[in-house]
Enzyme design. Sequence first.
Site, PDB file in Angstrom:
ATOM      1  CG  ASP A  85      -0.134   0.147   2.569  1.00  0.00           C
ATOM      2  OD1 ASP A  85       0.800  -0.745   2.786  1.00  0.00           O
ATOM      3  OD2 ASP A  85      -0.449   0.869   3.459  1.00  0.00           O
ATOM      4  CD  GLU A 148       4.262   0.934   6.951  1.00  0.00           C
ATOM      5  OE1 GLU A 148       4.928   1.096   7.641  1.00  0.00           O
ATOM      6  OE2 GLU A 148       3.971   1.892   5.888  1.00  0.00           O
TER       7      GLU A 148
END
Length: 459
Positions: A85, A148
């Site tokens: 991400d 994250e």
Amino acid sequence: MLFGTEILKYRDEILKDLADLIAVPSVRGEALPGKPFGEEPARALAMVLYKAQKMGLAVKNVDNYAGHAEYGSGNEAAAVAAHVDVVPAGEGWDSDPFTLTRKGNLYFGRGTADDKGAAVVALYCLKALKDAGVKGNRRLRVIFGSGEETGMEDLHYYFQKEEMPVMGFTPDSDYGICNREKGILRLNLLSKEKQPSVIKELEAGVVYNAVPDHARTVLSCSGQSADALKEAAKTAQGEFTFKSVPDGLQIVSKGKAAHAMQPQSGFNAAAALIRLLSSVFSPEELGAFCSFLDQSIGFCYDGSGIGVQQSDEQSGPLTLNLGILRLENGQAKAGIDIRYPVTSDGGPIFSEISRRAEEAGLSAELLEDGKPLYLPGDSKLISILQDSYACVTGKPAELYATGGGTYARAMKGNAVAFGPFFPDEPDRRLHNTNESIDIDRFMIHAQICLEAMYRMLTA
């Protein structure tokens, strides 16, 4: 024997697969059934696991929170954890942030440096070990997270379903070896009730862990006040543009993005806008919420304005970032990210902020208190990583502390942050515009990563 050089033969394939992954704008979106971080992070995770499966590696997707690719056999596992991400692209790029773009030795794109480049390299390290038929003493996993950047819920969920590795690292920081990570405190400051204010709406920032580079407000004010604001903007910190809109006066504040662990390296557009407004309007006109933010936070990146300034020898000073700001219809929220020293405790820090907020007629909401990480320098893992780094570079890997929060802390003291960037490299503009990697330097990282993975597998 140096095994790490085996990764060099995969350079072209690494770049091709990195381009595919960069093309997925894997910013967290609205949660969907079976996709806790939205469509695009799930798509990026599925893509990297599909590539791993085509390499002949065992793969598992854990409910689109995270997944892994695995090589080897044994009763225990070692792991490398990376994430697919990314933070939002933001404005001001010189190229399409979701197209891998080469300019000389540099490859640009959101996620090249944080952390898709390292994720793809770690995957190819597994492939290199498999292709060479290396036999180890345990299984070796590359864990790919998809959340994250927005709190690391992904790995917390993953480890509720999967085993904890006996050792590991995350290539999501700098070299040498980060064995100390500051605590991460995230909180909201909230207005308790609707308050009269000249501010009709104000918005800045999209994530807690980045300095907002853009802030916008619409004011209901007199022409005299508008002229005063324009005059004040000439000498104020920051860059402002003014525009008459149907609802009133619009002001846009331009800043410079930076990671929340180093807020002083950016320029907070929200803080600058509030400071400008405070220079013209009284606290009664501005409202208690923005007045409190200006007086207690403002440009005080060390927490001194709100009474939580502190430091220690092991990890340095506390940092504070105003990451998100929303005001509309008299309701207000400010999202705060604090990185506190490894010998400190987040509880008293939040209590002091909450006390001061209550005194100002506001409330504080605790979102996260990620405890610090501190792994002793004489551990087996530290030795493996130091030897791997020295074998490739001929230099020692120093131990250091960071304000960044990495996946290492999710692995319960069994992991550290290790790479991918070197101390003498220029700013790779993490969380900022024109994020990039230097491919030659990155392939040195790839050799270190493979050497460390080889040694974790066979130790």
